[in-house]
Design an enzyme around this catalytic site. Structure first.
Site, PDB file in Angstrom:
ATOM      1  N   HIS A   5      14.169 -38.530   3.366  1.00  0.00           N
ATOM      2  CA  HIS A   5      13.473 -38.953   1.882  1.00  0.00           C
ATOM      3  C   HIS A   5      12.054 -38.424   1.785  1.00  0.00           C
ATOM      4  CE1 HIS A   5      14.309 -41.844  -1.533  1.00  0.00           C
ATOM      5  NE2 HIS A   5      13.186 -40.923  -2.023  1.00  0.00           N
TER       6      HIS A   5
ATOM      7  N   HIS B 118      19.665 -43.722  -5.837  1.00  0.00           N
ATOM      8  CA  HIS B 118      18.348 -44.550  -6.120  1.00  0.00           C
ATOM      9  C   HIS B 118      18.958 -45.794  -6.916  1.00  0.00           C
ATOM     10  CE1 HIS B 118      14.120 -45.125  -7.649  1.00  0.00           C
ATOM     11  NE2 HIS B 118      14.748 -45.733  -8.560  1.00  0.00           N
TER      12      HIS B 118
ATOM     13  N   ASP C 104       9.968 -41.969   2.040  1.00  0.00           N
ATOM     14  CA  ASP C 104       9.899 -41.833   0.695  1.00  0.00           C
ATOM     15  C   ASP C 104       8.470 -41.335   0.549  1.00  0.00           C
ATOM     16  OD1 ASP C 104      10.154 -41.898  -2.022  1.00  0.00           O
ATOM     17  OD2 ASP C 104      10.548 -44.005  -2.135  1.00  0.00           O
TER      18      ASP C 104
HETATM   19 ZN   LIG Z   1      13.846 -43.501  -5.196  1.00  0.00          ZN
END
Ligand SMILES: [Zn+2]
Length: 454
Positions: free
Chosen positions: A81, A200, A326
């Protein structure tokens, strides 16, 4: 007592012979945790074992010899990610700067999310990302394409086409696929190619205008909150859909105690679900936002101590499969402003090792699980060949000094963006070298700093 360290004077781009001498090699995929020599010839690991490096190799002028004493050698990491901003927002991150940051963080493979500009919902964008990354070399990039056209949550993308172009999964990350009908179709369609659908999880109806986690801190700061239930409700629905369709479902950046409980229960019933957690959700709570710190604004938001405890326990016991960064680069323009207008996200690729080794040292996260959650486990979710420490495979590894004390500063980051609340702090442990094939994709200043004089 350290081995002789030999860095060739004219550093060649392609290395014929590299020896890491007397290093602690840890690869839980083969139950390896031992002090060994590792020999790399023309990009492949040819020998691993105690004193496996022949004397003539160590004496060879051509050999690049690295003193492994006190260091760890781990398979190169795999990130599920990351947001590289190319195409469209290269002022935040380019594919090349993102790949340099990845190599400096110990990563051999990075999966890049689809919310570029234009959105990666067509073969052309997927191919462009793959081509740019190949030109750059080093860490390998694997696009994750959009689930729906324009990430609008309505019409599915041509997943077969996107997969042929190099996509390893699909996600509308940044937004949630809100429609149950669309999500069901996405799971059914992706299942025919065995691609994971990465969600998500955010019920946008419950998070309108939210700046941070809904709780006492948000009330104190007078900020609109993002309640846990907005995540849990989507995880619960999607697990039912995953069960009904038999598809492979992956939960991005789990942040709540409730989502952990749902995933644990679903796994116990054999549903094909996997999950990831970010370093910031493991290490910070909503208290970090006090002072209106926009660098701590992330989506999903930083939660409370009981969520952090649940996430740590779930990562340690394998309920949460993988650690994902992320990595979300933003310029000061998007961060040095009011909370309401600040973009969510922080950079993460270069901070995983310094930030998370603390959990390994305290024993909360066993070293083998830490390594697995960054290597074999994420690779298997997107069906990549995981980097391994084994004879005969391509060299893909990272060398870590777990004890060195240092400060991570904005200037030390390779990433084009510096948005992280973890900067300007003292850490113990860092990545010193990342070798991918016959090249050092990253070589820190300390990698060869140990001479015979030491
Ligand atoms: Zn996200």
């Amino acid at each position: 007592m350290g081995a002789r360290t030999n860095e060739p004077k004219d550093f060649p781009q392609h290395l014929d012979l590299v020896v890491v001498k007397g290093v602690r090699a840890v690869d839980p995929s083969r139950e390896l945790d031992a002090i060994v020599d590792v020999v790399v010839e023309r990009g492949r690991i040819t020998r691993i074992g105690a004193d496996a490096a022949p004397e003539d190799y160590l004496k060879s002028e051509q050999a690049c010899v690295i003193d492994g004493q006190g260091r760890w050698l781990l398979p190169a990491f795999v990130d599920l990610h990351a947001h590289f901003r190319e195409p469209g927002q290269e002022y935040k991150e380019e594919i090349s700067s993102g790949l340099r940051a990845a190599a400096a963080g110990g990563f051999g493979h990075v999966c890049c999310m689809a919310n570029t500009k234009p959105i990666n919902d067509t073969r052309a964008v997927t191919e462009l990302m793959v081509a740019r990354a190949r030109e750059h070399g080093g860490t390998r990039l694997h696009p994750i394409a959009a689930i729906t056209k324009g990430q609008r949550g309505e019409e599915l993308t041509e997943m077969a086409d996107l997969r042929d172009a190099g996509a390893v999964g699909v996600s509308d990350d940044g937004v949630c696929v809100m429609s149950s009908v669309v999500m069901r179709r996405a799971l059914e369609y992706a299942r025919t190619f065995d691609m994971p659908v990465i969600q998500h999880c955010e019920d946008h109806g419950l998070t309108g205008g939210a700046q941070m986690h809904e709780g006492a801190v948000a009330t104190k700061l007078g900020l609109r909150g993002w309640p846990r239930v907005a995540e849990d409700i989507i995880v619960a629905r999607d697990l039912l859909l995953a069960e009904a369709t038999g598809a492979r479902y992956h939960v991005a950046h789990v942040s709540t105690e409730g989502a952990v409980r749902l995933i644990r229960e679903a796994k116990s019933r054999g549903i094909h679900v996997t999950a990831e957690v970010t370093p910031h959700h493991l290490m910070l709570t909503d208290e970090a936002v006090v002072g209106y710190r926009t660098y701590c604004k992330v989506n999903p938001p930083l939660r409370e101590a009981r969520d952090v405890a649940a996430l740590r326990a779930a990562l340690a016991d394998g309920t949460i499969d993988a650690i994902a960064t992320d990595h979300a680069p933003h310029s000061p323009l998007e961060k040095e402003c009011e909370m309401e207008s600040a973009s969510p996200g922080m950079v993460g690729l270069e901070l995983v090792v310094p930030v998370l080794l603390e959990l390994v040292r305290t024993g909360e996260l066993p070293l083998a699980r830490f390594v697995d959650a960054l290597t074999r486990s994420p690779a298997s979710i997107v069906a990549l060949d995981a980097p391994r420490l084994a004879e005969g495979v391509r060299a893909e590894f990272t060398l870590i000094d777990p004890e060195v004390e240092h400060v991570v500063s904005a200037a030390s980051l390779r990433s084009k963006s510096k948005n992280s609340p973890f900067l300007d702090r003292a850490y113990r442990g860092r990545v010193e070298l990342t070798m991918l094939g016959d090249e050092f994709a990253f070589r820190g200043a300390a990698a060869f700093a140990r001479g015979e004089s030491r």
